[in-house]
Scaffold this motif. Structure first.
Motif: not given
Length: 372
Positions: A35, A215, A219, A225, A234, A236
């Motif tokens: 990313r 998105r 993630n 974060k 997960n 990506r």
């Protein structure tokens, strides 16, 4: 004996080798692999190419499908147990994605002339729990979207697209695969019209809420974060695949045009009365011929044709030999009858189709089929 492969990935990528090497080296040298800059650039470029506002890169096409649907559930637009109308003759991934997020797939028979979802059969599958339609632009041909969109609007249904085989397919007014519904899923598996050199996928949408949700879900359910708002996964799009796809994207239209040229020759020059050719759409760009499928009168003839072509060095495949409702994984989940999908599975045969096929190879295929 001349060998005609079904698809030669090495030859397919050879024209772009310098660009691919440069892209790969740039990613390695950047020191950023998930990313980053290339993912953002490819997302923006592919969204612009398709004609939508937002694109979110994910790990693969199946994840694109499931995250697209899951996002609508998290936003309260779909709920567990809701029924989603899907084609009865699709690849299993379409059905798996629906099941994976707790929705119920309901099968719709295909149209015999196009192989796509038959809009006239939607009313047969529609029920009290139906909440959405998931179309599949199978083999690279756009579905009858005007009719399907009208049905969805009439019954207040969400509309989703599986565009895994339809990169660049467009109607005469410019509307293309990935622009008709709430969201669309693309796969960039290496064999696709726009193929990565590994697994990769993308969700397209004009809805900012859907894009942001996909998105976050891809993630680990995190928008910031170490702060996990949702139970995510997960999935990506990595920088390497994004950079390679970005290098190949400018060549997609020319590649699709070559596919249409080959398809035009097949349709004009295959004269064997035992072979039924696909219907050519009124607007050539509606079909990007991810594969070219012919049909024989029954399974025995199909198998004989496949052996006949193999003996002449011509490789073929069957897309797909077992419909979803007959797969062991789903054998207890579908109670209806789907005679059109079952008949197609026994009669169809995919012949070589690739933008790097030579004219001589195309002639070899045509000659062998006419000889059968």
């Amino acid at each position: 004996m001349t060998k005609v492969p079904f698809l030669d990935l090495k030859s397919l990528n050879a024209p772009f080798m310098d660009d691919l090497k440069n892209a790969a080296c740039s990613v390695v040298e950047s020191g950023w692999y998930i990313r980053g800059h290339y993912c953002e650039r490819f997302e923006n470029a592919f969204a612009e190419y398709c004609g939508v506002k937002y694109a979110v890169g994910v790990g693969n096409g199946l994840d694109a499908l499931s995250l697209m649907l899951r996002a609508s559930m998290e936003l309260g637009r779909l709920h567990e147990g809701d029924e989603i109308l899907v084609p009865a003759n699709t690849y299993i991934a379409t059905v798996l994605a629906v099941s994976a997020v707790g929705l119920k797939p309901v099968l719709v028979e295909p149209a015999e002339n196009s192989y796509d979802m038959n809009p006239k059969r939607l009313k047969d599958a529609y029920g009290a729990r139906t909440r959405a339609i998931l179309v599949v632009h199978l083999y690279g041909r756009l579905c009858a979207m005007d009719e399907i969109c009208a049905f969805a609007n009439e019954h207040d249904l969400l509309l989703f697209e599986d565009c895994a085989q339809a990169h660049g397919a467009r109607m005469s007014d410019g509307r293309g695969a990935g622009t008709f519904g709430s969201a669309a899923a693309f796969s960039f598996y290496p064999t696709k019209n726009l193929g990565a050199l590994g697994d990769a996928g993308m969700v397209l949408t004009n809805d900012a809420d859907v894009a942001n949700m996909v998105r976050a879900l891809g993630n680990y359910g995190s928008e910031r974060k170490y702060v996990n708002k949702y139970k995510g996964v997960n999935s990506r799009l990595d920088e390497m695949q994004a950079a390679l796809l970005l290098a190949k994207l400018p060549h997609l239209d020319a590649s699709n045009e070559r596919r249409r040229e080959i398809a035009s020759r097949y349709c004009a020059e295959i004269k064997n009365p035992k072979v039924l050719l696909p219907e050519i759409p009124a607007t050539p760009s509606e079909h990007v011929y991810h594969v070219f499928v012919i049909r024989l009168k029954n399974e025995e003839s199909r198998n004989e044709m496949q052996k006949f072509l193999a003996a002449r060095g011509i490789e073929t495949l069957i897309h797909y030999p077992i419909p979803p409702h007959l797969q062991e994984a789903y054998v207890h989940e579908f109670s209806g009858e789907y005679p059109v999908a079952e008949a197609m599975a026994k009669m169809i045969l995919s012949i070589p189709m690739s933008p790097v096929m030579t004219d001589d190879e195309v002639s070899e295929v045509i000659g062998a089929i006419n000889e059968f």
